[in-house]
Enzyme design. Structure first.
Site, short mmCIF file in Angstrom:
data_model
loop_
_atom_site.label_atom_id
_atom_site.label_comp_id
_atom_site.label_asym_id
_atom_site.label_seq_id
_atom_site.Cartn_x
_atom_site.Cartn_y
_atom_site.Cartn_z
N CYS A 186 13.31 10.99 5.62
CA CYS A 186 13.62 10.67 7.01
C CYS A 186 15.12 10.73 7.29
O CYS A 186 15.53 10.94 8.42
CB CYS A 186 13.07 9.29 7.37
SG CYS A 186 13.66 7.97 6.30
N GLU A 239 10.70 1.63 9.70
CA GLU A 239 11.72 2.63 9.33
C GLU A 239 11.02 3.97 9.42
O GLU A 239 10.19 4.31 8.59
CB GLU A 239 12.24 2.34 7.91
CG GLU A 239 13.57 3.02 7.62
CD GLU A 239 13.41 4.40 7.04
OE1 GLU A 239 13.41 5.37 7.84
OE2 GLU A 239 13.26 4.52 5.83
N LYS A 294 0.84 -1.20 0.00
CA LYS A 294 0.00 0.00 0.00
C LYS A 294 0.87 1.25 0.00
O LYS A 294 1.70 1.43 0.89
CB LYS A 294 -0.92 0.03 1.22
CG LYS A 294 -1.83 1.25 1.23
CD LYS A 294 -2.47 1.49 2.58
CE LYS A 294 -3.20 2.82 2.61
NZ LYS A 294 -2.31 3.99 2.35
N GLU A 343 10.78 16.68 14.20
CA GLU A 343 10.98 16.42 12.78
C GLU A 343 10.03 17.29 11.95
O GLU A 343 8.82 17.23 12.11
CB GLU A 343 10.73 14.94 12.45
CG GLU A 343 11.04 14.63 10.99
CD GLU A 343 10.78 13.18 10.63
OE1 GLU A 343 11.51 12.64 9.80
OE2 GLU A 343 9.81 12.59 11.18
#
Length: 480
Positions: free
Chosen positions: A285, A249, A175, A384
């Site tokens: 990331c 991750e 997905k 972040e």
């Protein structure tokens, strides 16, 4: 206006719409116009995909690894053949520069070929157990793997990140992020007849419905997710009742450390590449979003950083000479802008950017942005942002600097710039992160394990470790 034809998901070897006919709009972030739609899969659609994968499992796990490898190489060839088309879809759908998206397709094909070559490593071993018995282990692939990927590298992730599981003999239900799914739907058409029926299923839809149904499905024992920390936490919780094997991750607030003996100008140019400004507008990331620069070289570094940022061309992602396109979607654009405002309000110095580029009045565009005089009590240093915003912090005491480097919840990557090899190795050991670069831009050699510490994730990807994570070892003892 470019309009993309409606396309279907791949479930059980067939191209299908959502069972209830529901769709989600696909918006071009450069124009803010709807350019297509995608099926919004239901829980029933997920059930069908999972059931198809389970039916395919005995045949696929029993297929000789050489045959699985051959099919994966054919898969990579198909990506190469359709590279330009897939890259253009991503540029339209996600705003990522088309030249970078061509490189993403090539990178995905390379990853697929890498795992095709590793497929034979799914093997057991014999265990010394005396003269009257034989003990050995067998690698047993999981019957279904859910592979859920984010919006920031659409075709690279949806195509390349299924390769390890397929090479291991595990069927996949994949997905993509709902904000950039158009290339995944075209991929479904391209690979429809390549693998045995049910081996690769591609569904689209919202994370709240399709993603939740897939990650929590009782017949899915293995889930691999790439994305945000909050979503990763929800996937872990969804897997707890059935004790799923989950790998994650996740995000990063990654440090780059510049020592006084480093070439400050060269390090500044490298920091722009390590921040992935030009490749993905910082929506990565692994981006080095915190740069710790020794005070002795800070001014030279900042001057070179600002100069390099001013050279980046922000504009139409469909042009080959564009370095930076728009942020992928409206909500994320607003989030990035809110962090720029927070940095200013908390007292950081806006050294460059922080605004909409001149002449780009439509679309989710923002200039590459750099803050200086950043301290670790600021949100832009702790949280972040996942956008084109880099923070420069200065230091002169090594121990204090390392403490600040590690004073975040994340631990994905790190980058060290120095000409002293002993200092480089010592610092790499002190950074509490899963992948460290020295005097580089964060690019990883093929096969190097990638994964984070702390809230940045569990497990390793892009390596033999990942391949073997898609199966279990069964031990057998035979009395002779």
């Amino acid at each position: 206006m470019t309009k993309i034809p409606s396309r279907k998901m791949l479930i059980d070897g067939e191209l299908v719409n959502a069972s209830n006919g529901a769709t989600l709009p696909a918006e071009n972030p450069a124009t803010e116009q709807v350019i297509g739609d995608l099926p919004d899969a239901t829980a029933e659609d997920v059930d069908r995909a999972v059931a198809a994968a389970r039916r395919a499992a005995p045949e696929w796990s029993g297929t000789p690894w050489t045959q699985r490898g051959r099919l994966l190489r054919d898969y990579a060839d198909l990506l190469d053949e359709h590279r330009d088309e897939l890259a253009e879809l991503d540029a339209l759908d996600s705003g990522l520069p088309v030249a970078s998206m061509r490189a993403d397709v090539t990178s995905a094909a390379d990853e697929i070929r890498y795992f095709a070559g590793l497929a034979g490593e799914t093997k057991g071993q014999t265990i010394p157990s005396g003269p009257d018995q034989l003990t050995y282990t067998e690698f047993v692939p999981y019957p279904v793997v859910a592979r859920i990927v984010p919006f920031n590298h659409p075709i690279k992730f949806i195509s390349g990140k299924v390769a390890a599981a397929l090479a291991a003999g595990a069927p996949v239900v994949a997905k993509p992020g709902e904000q950039s799914s158009l290339s995944a739907l075209r991929l479904a058409e391209v690979v429809k007849d390549l693998f045995p029926v049910g081996v690769l299923n591609i569904i689209t839809g919202s994370g709240a419905t399709a993603g939740a149904a897939l990650s929590g499905h009782p017949d899915v024992p293995r889930v691999a997710f790439t994305g945000s920390v909050p979503t990763g936490a929800r996937i872990m919780a969804a897997g707890a009742p059935t004790i799923k094997h989950v790998s994650l991750e996740l995000g990063g607030k990654n440090p780059m450390i510049v020592f006084p003996d480093a070439d400050a100008e060269r390090a500044a140019v490298a920091s722009v590449a390590a921040m992935n400004f030009a490749r993905s507008m910082g929506q990565s990331c692994g981006s080095s979003s915190r740069v710790f620069v020794h005070r002795d070289v800070k001014d030279r570094f900042v001057n070179a950083l600002v100069k390099r940022l001013s050279e980046l061309k922000v504009g139409d992602p469909m042009r080959d000479d564009t370095d930076m396109g728009p942020i992928a979607f409206r909500a994320h654009y607003e989030k990035v802008c809110s962090y720029v405002e927070a940095g200013i309000e908390e007292g950081a110095t806006l050294a460059y950017g922080g605004k909409r580029p001149a002449g780009l009045d439509t679309g989710f565009f923002i200039d590459p942005t750099a803050f200086t005089d950043v301290t670790m009590d600021m949100r832009i240093a702790k949280e972040e942002i996942f956008g084109p915003v880099v923070s420069v912090l200065d230091w002169d005491d090594y121990d204090e600097m390392i403490a600040q480097v590690n004073d975040v919840e994340f631990g994905l990557t790190g980058n060290v710039w120095t000409n002293d090899i002993s200092q480089a190795i010592r610092t790499a050991r002190h950074i509490d992160s899963g992948y460290i670069s020295v005097n580089g831009t964060g690019k990883r050699p093929t096969g190097s394990p990638f994964g984070g510490f702390k809230s940045s994730g569990l497990g390793k990807e892009s390596s033999l470790d990942e391949l073997l994570s898609y199966g279990r070892n069964k031990s057998v003892t035979v009395i002779l």
